[in-house]
Design a protein around this motif. Structure first.
Motif, PDB file in Angstrom:
ATOM      1  N   UNK A 155      69.330  56.512  56.671  1.00 33.73           N
ATOM      2  CA  UNK A 155      69.741  57.996  55.790  1.00 33.73           C
ATOM      3  C   UNK A 155      68.332  59.302  56.205  1.00 33.73           C
ATOM      4  N   UNK A 156      68.235  60.698  56.101  1.00 36.90           N
ATOM      5  CA  UNK A 156      67.761  61.417  56.005  1.00 36.90           C
ATOM      6  C   UNK A 156      67.962  62.685  56.658  1.00 36.90           C
ATOM      7  N   UNK A 157      67.014  63.451  56.677  1.00 37.97           N
ATOM      8  CA  UNK A 157      67.619  64.948  57.477  1.00 37.97           C
ATOM      9  C   UNK A 157      66.753  65.181  58.647  1.00 37.97           C
ATOM     10  N   UNK A 158      68.254  65.333  60.134  1.00 39.90           N
ATOM     11  CA  UNK A 158      68.028  64.991  60.767  1.00 39.90           C
ATOM     12  C   UNK A 158      68.214  66.099  61.637  1.00 39.90           C
ATOM     13  N   UNK A 159      67.546  65.967  62.749  1.00 39.03           N
ATOM     14  CA  UNK A 159      67.424  67.249  63.659  1.00 39.03           C
ATOM     15  C   UNK A 159      67.623  67.992  65.011  1.00 39.03           C
ATOM     16  N   UNK A 160      68.247  68.274  65.529  1.00 42.05           N
ATOM     17  CA  UNK A 160      69.323  68.238  67.061  1.00 42.05           C
ATOM     18  C   UNK A 160      68.055  69.653  67.358  1.00 42.05           C
ATOM     19  N   UNK A 161      66.847  68.557  68.427  1.00 44.41           N
ATOM     20  CA  UNK A 161      65.543  69.596  69.356  1.00 44.41           C
ATOM     21  C   UNK A 161      65.750  70.187  70.391  1.00 44.41           C
ATOM     22  N   UNK A 162      66.045  71.394  71.408  1.00 48.79           N
ATOM     23  CA  UNK A 162      66.851  72.182  72.042  1.00 48.79           C
ATOM     24  C   UNK A 162      65.777  72.226  73.336  1.00 48.79           C
ATOM     25  N   UNK A 163      65.430  72.693  73.985  1.00 51.12           N
ATOM     26  CA  UNK A 163      64.195  72.837  74.575  1.00 51.12           C
ATOM     27  C   UNK A 163      64.077  73.040  76.366  1.00 51.12           C
ATOM     28  N   UNK A 164      63.877  74.378  76.026  1.00 52.31           N
ATOM     29  CA  UNK A 164      63.115  75.012  78.166  1.00 52.31           C
ATOM     30  C   UNK A 164      62.735  76.103  78.172  1.00 52.31           C
ATOM     31  N   UNK A 165      62.312  76.095  78.981  1.00 54.34           N
ATOM     32  CA  UNK A 165      61.386  77.072  79.364  1.00 54.34           C
ATOM     33  C   UNK A 165      61.215  78.491  78.430  1.00 54.34           C
ATOM     34  N   UNK A 166      62.290  78.800  78.202  1.00 50.58           N
ATOM     35  CA  UNK A 166      62.475  80.086  77.252  1.00 50.58           C
ATOM     36  C   UNK A 166      62.227  79.348  75.480  1.00 50.58           C
ATOM     37  N   UNK A 167      62.310  78.806  75.516  1.00 44.80           N
ATOM     38  CA  UNK A 167      62.199  78.680  73.871  1.00 44.80           C
ATOM     39  C   UNK A 167      62.145  77.292  73.561  1.00 44.80           C
ATOM     40  N   UNK A 168      63.013  76.560  71.948  1.00 45.79           N
ATOM     41  CA  UNK A 168      63.012  75.735  71.583  1.00 45.79           C
ATOM     42  C   UNK A 168      63.817  76.102  69.919  1.00 45.79           C
ATOM     43  N   UNK A 169      64.495  75.855  69.634  1.00 47.87           N
ATOM     44  CA  UNK A 169      65.674  76.072  69.162  1.00 47.87           C
ATOM     45  C   UNK A 169      65.703  74.434  68.342  1.00 47.87           C
ATOM     46  N   UNK A 170      67.030  74.424  67.439  1.00 54.71           N
ATOM     47  CA  UNK A 170      66.690  73.640  66.253  1.00 54.71           C
ATOM     48  C   UNK A 170      67.327  73.627  64.855  1.00 54.71           C
ATOM     49  N   UNK A 171      68.492  72.406  64.722  1.00 49.90           N
ATOM     50  CA  UNK A 171      69.916  72.607  63.835  1.00 49.90           C
ATOM     51  C   UNK A 171      69.862  71.633  63.218  1.00 49.90           C
ATOM     52  N   UNK A 172      70.212  71.245  61.813  1.00 52.81           N
ATOM     53  CA  UNK A 172      69.819  70.116  61.196  1.00 52.81           C
ATOM     54  C   UNK A 172      71.648  70.055  60.918  1.00 52.81           C
ATOM     55  N   UNK A 173      71.397  68.305  60.082  1.00 51.36           N
ATOM     56  CA  UNK A 173      72.534  67.504  59.497  1.00 51.36           C
ATOM     57  C   UNK A 173      71.670  66.601  58.997  1.00 51.36           C
ATOM     58  N   UNK A 174      72.208  66.170  57.846  1.00 47.30           N
ATOM     59  CA  UNK A 174      71.868  65.396  56.881  1.00 47.30           C
ATOM     60  C   UNK A 174      72.634  63.944  56.809  1.00 47.30           C
ATOM     61  N   UNK A 175      71.780  62.925  57.307  1.00 46.89           N
ATOM     62  CA  UNK A 175      73.030  62.094  56.879  1.00 46.89           C
ATOM     63  C   UNK A 175      72.854  60.635  55.587  1.00 46.89           C
ATOM     64  N   UNK A 176      73.734  60.502  54.591  1.00 43.48           N
ATOM     65  CA  UNK A 176      73.597  60.407  53.636  1.00 43.48           C
ATOM     66  C   UNK A 176      74.395  59.085  53.509  1.00 43.48           C
ATOM     67  N   UNK A 177      74.437  58.357  52.390  1.00 42.13           N
ATOM     68  CA  UNK A 177      75.193  56.666  51.293  1.00 42.13           C
ATOM     69  C   UNK A 177      75.608  57.802  50.128  1.00 42.13           C
ATOM     70  N   UNK A 178      75.731  58.769  49.383  1.00 43.27           N
ATOM     71  CA  UNK A 178      76.621  59.656  48.622  1.00 43.27           C
ATOM     72  C   UNK A 178      77.701  59.939  48.842  1.00 43.27           C
ATOM     73  N   UNK A 179      79.136  59.071  47.385  1.00 38.63           N
ATOM     74  CA  UNK A 179      80.548  58.828  47.224  1.00 38.63           C
ATOM     75  C   UNK A 179      81.226  60.184  48.616  1.00 38.63           C
ATOM     76  N   UNK A 180      82.355  60.946  48.922  1.00 37.15           N
ATOM     77  CA  UNK A 180      82.165  62.047  49.377  1.00 37.15           C
ATOM     78  C   UNK A 180      84.219  62.496  48.754  1.00 37.15           C
ATOM     79  N   UNK A 181      84.681  63.025  49.725  1.00 36.49           N
ATOM     80  CA  UNK A 181      85.915  63.877  49.706  1.00 36.49           C
ATOM     81  C   UNK A 181      86.348  63.131  48.007  1.00 36.49           C
ATOM     82  N   UNK A 182      85.780  63.374  47.209  1.00 37.33           N
ATOM     83  CA  UNK A 182      86.614  62.813  45.273  1.00 37.33           C
ATOM     84  C   UNK A 182      87.829  63.455  44.940  1.00 37.33           C
TER      85      UNK A 182
END
Length: 223
Positions: A155-182
């Motif tokens: 569980x935690x906050x994951x980031x997908x980090x992409x880099x090339x010679x022009x720069x670095x960009x990231x996007x986030x996704x949380x992995x959790x154990x909470x019940x969902x789709x109630x």
């Protein structure tokens, strides 16, 4: 002249076509697909200048030379545009744990092709370990981190980090154990005017051992 010209997004670039002939040839430029916003002939027609290179400017440019003697001659110059990575995760959160297989995906664009790393809570993940697997779908430009048997440790906050010679960009996704789709559902037919049976379902990889039901009376509602 035929070849490849590389330019960075946001730069100005000029494509040059050298010609000879008697009489002096007239040169015309066109793009094989689409147009380049702001593009215009310069250098007496020998150049094609694009004042601001964007992604739409990339592609093949044909210069055609004609002087009335013989057939027109053509040459192709390919403009290759470099730009910083663009990253977008499939979703902003996902339920894990319970030993289930977990796939975290992100859409990655960029030129040159970016390198991709995954982090959890700011720490670089060792994707060479048995716990994880990296997958790259080149056609869909999707990069995935596979957690083979996700547990509470993951569980935690994951980031997908992409880099090339022009720069670095990231996007986030949380992995959790909470019940969902109630989802609530109940019978429309009451067995007593004094109570109402409420049922609900949820998705969880762990046993739900506690819940709270909140309700409120709606004035004037008698059904």
């Amino acid at each position: 002249v035929e070849g490849v010209v590389t330019a960075k997004q946001g730069e100005s670039v000029s494509l040059r076509c050298n010609t000879t002939g008697v009489p002096i040839p007239t040169i015309a430029w066109h793009k094989s697909v689409g147009t380049a916003p702001g593009g215009h002939s310069s250098c007496g027609g020998s150049c094609y200048t694009i004042p601001y290179v964007d992604l739409a400017a990339g592609g093949d440019y044909i210069c055609s030379a004609v002087n009335g003697v013989g057939h027109p001659h053509h040459a192709t110059i390919t403009l290759h545009v470099l730009y910083p990575p663009r990253v977008k995760c499939d979703t902003d959160q996902v339920q894990g744990g319970g030993g289930v297989l977990l796939v975290l995906g992100c859409l990655v664009h960029g030129e040159p092709a970016p390198t991709v790393n995954w982090f959890r809570d700011g720490q670089l993940l060792d994707t060479s370990s048995r716990r994880y697997r990296m997958e790259w779908n080149l056609d869909k430009r999707t990069h995935s981190l596979v957690v083979k048997k996700s547990e509470a440790y993951d569980f935690g906050n994951y980031s997908c980090v992409a880099s090339n010679l022009m720069g670095t960009t990231r996007s986030f996704i949380e992995v959790h154990g909470r019940p969902s789709n109630l989802t609530f559902y109940s019978s429309k037919h009451l067995s007593s005017p004094h109570y109402y049976q409420v049922k609900w379902t949820t998705t969880s990889h762990y046993i739900v051992d506690m819940y709270t039901l909140l309700y409120r009376k709606i004035d004037g509602f008698s059904d």
